[in-house]
Scaffold this motif. Structure first.
Motif, PDB file in Angstrom:
ATOM      1  N   ASN A  22       3.481  -6.611  -3.908  1.00 38.42           N
ATOM      2  CA  ASN A  22       3.630  -5.795  -2.742  1.00 38.42           C
ATOM      3  C   ASN A  22       2.521  -5.756  -1.866  1.00 38.42           C
ATOM      4  N   GLU A  23       1.711  -6.822  -2.112  1.00 35.03           N
ATOM      5  CA  GLU A  23       0.322  -6.704  -1.282  1.00 35.03           C
ATOM      6  C   GLU A  23       0.531  -6.960   0.201  1.00 35.03           C
ATOM      7  N   ARG A  24       1.664  -7.765   0.451  1.00 34.22           N
ATOM      8  CA  ARG A  24       2.082  -7.774   1.742  1.00 34.22           C
ATOM      9  C   ARG A  24       2.407  -6.754   2.763  1.00 34.22           C
ATOM     10  N   GLU A  25       3.291  -5.893   2.132  1.00 27.54           N
ATOM     11  CA  GLU A  25       3.605  -4.807   2.507  1.00 27.54           C
ATOM     12  C   GLU A  25       2.581  -3.584   2.607  1.00 27.54           C
ATOM     13  N   LEU A  45      -1.934  -8.016  -7.393  1.00 27.31           N
ATOM     14  CA  LEU A  45      -1.007  -9.255  -7.326  1.00 27.31           C
ATOM     15  C   LEU A  45       0.077  -9.341  -8.061  1.00 27.31           C
ATOM     16  N   GLU A  61       0.463  -4.440   5.490  1.00 28.85           N
ATOM     17  CA  GLU A  61       1.251  -3.962   6.796  1.00 28.85           C
ATOM     18  C   GLU A  61       1.025  -2.349   6.924  1.00 28.85           C
ATOM     19  N   ASP A 100      -4.012  -9.538   4.204  1.00 25.61           N
ATOM     20  CA  ASP A 100      -4.284  -9.841   5.469  1.00 25.61           C
ATOM     21  C   ASP A 100      -5.091  -8.610   6.229  1.00 25.61           C
ATOM     22  N   THR A 147      -7.442  -4.519  -5.300  1.00 18.85           N
ATOM     23  CA  THR A 147      -6.413  -5.399  -5.721  1.00 18.85           C
ATOM     24  C   THR A 147      -6.834  -5.997  -6.918  1.00 18.85           C
ATOM     25  N   ARG A 202      -5.028 -15.763  -2.560  1.00 17.17           N
ATOM     26  CA  ARG A 202      -3.618 -15.199  -2.149  1.00 17.17           C
ATOM     27  C   ARG A 202      -3.511 -13.855  -1.985  1.00 17.17           C
ATOM     28  N   SER A 203      -4.157 -13.051  -2.811  1.00 19.58           N
ATOM     29  CA  SER A 203      -4.168 -11.593  -2.569  1.00 19.58           C
ATOM     30  C   SER A 203      -4.883 -11.433  -1.105  1.00 19.58           C
ATOM     31  N   SER A 219      -5.010 -13.331   1.359  1.00 18.15           N
ATOM     32  CA  SER A 219      -3.915 -13.843   2.295  1.00 18.15           C
ATOM     33  C   SER A 219      -2.646 -12.909   2.716  1.00 18.15           C
ATOM     34  N   ASP A 220      -1.995 -12.335   1.510  1.00 18.46           N
ATOM     35  CA  ASP A 220      -1.164 -11.564   1.849  1.00 18.46           C
ATOM     36  C   ASP A 220      -1.392 -10.061   2.179  1.00 18.46           C
TER      37      ASP A 220
END
Length: 300
Positions: free
Chosen positions: A52-55, A48, A58, A96, A74, A90-91, A93-94
């Motif tokens: 950069n967890e969202r990327e 967290l 991806e 995903d 994470t 949050r982690s 969700s990001d």
């Protein structure tokens, strides 16, 4: 070695070699994760705190590698210690990616989210662990563990009656200039696997942390020349042969691929001893930015 796994105390197996993503920028980390997975990596480490967890998520999805073939680690950030469920959500969700394989408490420091210079007066990492244990019942995380815990932290945690789950992993800074043999031995005695971060001795040019001369050390260079390998490769092999998983960080495709080329060769006992004999001592990660001290230099 690139396919080696280590069995954890909860029966699950963590890949020996992973990709670290600390200090990797969003657009860079997405491509690095995708490339690493397409070239054999099966362990991705993020947090967290890295932002950069969202990327990372991806990159995982873009790789085309089945989710169940990938181990994702994470971490809970310091200001979220009293909000474990929210931090985990949050982690999740990001990223995903459906679930998290390993969730770590990033540091044994419960920072006040309203004032980063203060520690929460009514909270510590034992309470944080109580909340992390509950996550296992929700079915969205496979294993839980800690990071940057020293012997004194682990002793306090394991001695508390509320500790029903022994941490599966302690992710700590480990490299020949910070080998931490006492801490490694203690973790081994308690069945706690160690993952080595900053396993190559730091990032040159980092604005917030140190980098030492490890890869220029004569002993490292001598072994690398004898093996026909890079200094990075022999240091990584040293880490794996010590029984620790490793998470070297890179955004360079050539370096990511090179760091994974650990199959078909090993270090001899003499070469392991030579690398372990490196005399220079330094730490990459310090604790001056936290409200309390967490490193005590008593793990050597």
């Amino acid at each position: 070695m690139s396919r080696t796994t280590f069995r954890l105390n909860d029966g699950r197996s963590i890949p020996a070699v992973g990709l670290g993503t600390w200090q990797s920028k969003p657009n860079e980390v997405r491509d690095a994760v995708e490339f690493a997975l397409q070239h054999g990596y099966r362990h991705i480490d993020t947090a967290l705190n890295y932002g950069n967890e969202r990327e990372v998520g991806e990159g995982i999805r873009a790789s085309g590698v089945p989710r169940d073939d990938i181990w994702v680690t994470t971490k809970l950030d310091n200001p979220w210690h009293h909000r474990v469920v929210e931090g985990f959500a949050r982690s999740l969700s990001d990223l995903d990616i459906g679930y998290i394989d390993l969730y770590l408490m990033h540091f044994p420091c419960s920072t006040d989210p309203e004032d980063s210079t203060k520690h929460l007066p009514d909270w510590d990492y034992v309470k944080t662990w109580q909340e992390m244990q509950k996550l296992l019942d929700a079915g969205k995380v496979g294993s839980i563990g800690v990071s940057n815990f020293q012997i004194r932290h682990l002793e306090k945690l394991l001695a508390d009656p509320s500790c029903k789950v022994v941490p599966a992993v302690n992710q700590i800074e480990l490299h020949p200039s910070n080998p931490s043999p006492k801490l490694l031995d203690f973790c081994k005695s308690k069945g706690i696997h160690c993952t080595a971060y900053s396993c190559l001795g730091g990032t040159i040019g980092s604005p917030i942390n140190n980098s030492g001369p490890l890869l220029r050390d004569p002993a490292i260079l001598e072994v690398a020349t004898a093996k026909g390998r890079t200094p990075q490769q022999v240091v990584l092999m040293w880490g794996v042969q010590r029984g620790t998983s490793i998470i070297p960080k890179s955004i360079s495709p050539s370096r990511i691929a090179q760091n994974f080329e650990l199959d078909g060769w090993t270090l001899t006992p003499e070469e392991m001893k030579k690398i372990s004999g490196v005399q220079t001592r330094f730490k990459v990660v310090g604790d001056g930015w936290m409200p309390i001290k967490v490193f005590f230099d008593d793990d050597e």
